[in-house]
Every structure is written in C-alpha cells, then in structure tokens.
Design a protein around this motif. Sequence first.
Motif, PDB file in Angstrom:
ATOM      1  N   GLU A   1     -27.876  -4.477 -25.624  1.00 28.21           N
ATOM      2  CA  GLU A   1     -27.066  -3.814 -24.889  1.00 28.21           C
ATOM      3  C   GLU A   1     -26.040  -5.292 -24.530  1.00 28.21           C
ATOM      4  O   GLU A   1     -24.560  -5.012 -24.481  1.00 28.21           O
ATOM      5  CB  GLU A   1     -27.364  -3.019 -23.606  1.00 28.21           C
TER       6      GLU A   1
ATOM      7  N   LYS B   1     -17.472  -6.235 -26.540  1.00 32.88           N
ATOM      8  CA  LYS B   1     -16.456  -5.586 -25.726  1.00 32.88           C
ATOM      9  C   LYS B   1     -15.634  -6.749 -24.879  1.00 32.88           C
ATOM     10  O   LYS B   1     -14.444  -6.707 -25.164  1.00 32.88           O
ATOM     11  CB  LYS B   1     -17.017  -4.833 -24.819  1.00 32.88           C
TER      12      LYS B   1
ATOM     13  N   GLU C   1     -21.802  -5.555 -25.210  1.00 34.94           N
ATOM     14  CA  GLU C   1     -21.155  -5.837 -24.228  1.00 34.94           C
ATOM     15  C   GLU C   1     -20.159  -7.336 -24.394  1.00 34.94           C
ATOM     16  O   GLU C   1     -19.146  -7.367 -24.317  1.00 34.94           O
ATOM     17  CB  GLU C   1     -21.696  -6.214 -22.778  1.00 34.94           C
TER      18      GLU C   1
ATOM     19  N   ILE D   1     -25.031 -11.167 -23.826  1.00 35.62           N
ATOM     20  CA  ILE D   1     -23.772 -11.346 -23.976  1.00 35.62           C
ATOM     21  C   ILE D   1     -23.130 -12.356 -24.623  1.00 35.62           C
ATOM     22  O   ILE D   1     -22.261 -12.446 -25.202  1.00 35.62           O
ATOM     23  CB  ILE D   1     -23.381 -11.242 -22.478  1.00 35.62           C
TER      24      ILE D   1
END
Length: 117
Positions: free
Chosen positions: A92, A99, A96, A33
């Motif tokens: 992943e 996003k 994220e 992240i």
Amino acid sequence: MDQQKINKTIRRFSDLIERNKDGRAYSDYKEGINEGLEIAKDAFEENAEKFTPSSPDEDPAAKIRSLQDRFNLIIDTIEVHKKPNYSQDRLEGIYEGFKMSKELFGECVTEYYNPPD
C-alpha cells in the motif's frame, strides 16, 4: 525537450523525490512510500526521452498536461508483485509513493514551463 532540458528536469524531479521521502521511524508503510517514490524516479529517468513535447509552439498548459499524462501512464503500468518479505502495508505504501510521485512530477513540469518570476 532537448537533452540539456531533460537532464535538468531529471535532476529537479530527483531532488523533489529525495526531499519528499518519509523520514519517520521505520514502518513497512513508510518504507513502501519511499520505495514507490524511488521506483517512480527510476522509471522517469529510464523513459526521459519519451518526454519530448510534440511541438515547440505548443501552449505551455497543453505541454504540461501532455507530459503529466505520459508520466501517469508510465507509473500506472508499473506492476509491483508481492514478494515474500512484503507486507500488505508495504505494498500500500508503494502505491501511495506512486501517487505522490505523480503530484511531484506535476509540480516539476509546471515549475519548468511556468517559472516563478
């Protein structure tokens, strides 16, 4: 945006990114992240000159939408290739982070064109 406005927006977006990085204990997902947020911040800084509104008389809502669309396009075209030391969780997490960066950019430009009273 003129250069002063661009620089102010870059600083504001960078501040939002830094405040929203995940500070919890180490995990591949959390590190992903944070890496995704950092990649998005760098991408905005590198492409800041592309964020010039088409017309100074343009409606603020249309300006915000246009800037958000440009940012989303830049982020959506970033490809992250799996490196040997990247787990699936980290990948992943990076997406994220991308996003989250879109949401943060939206906050940034909305605040810029609709400052609180």
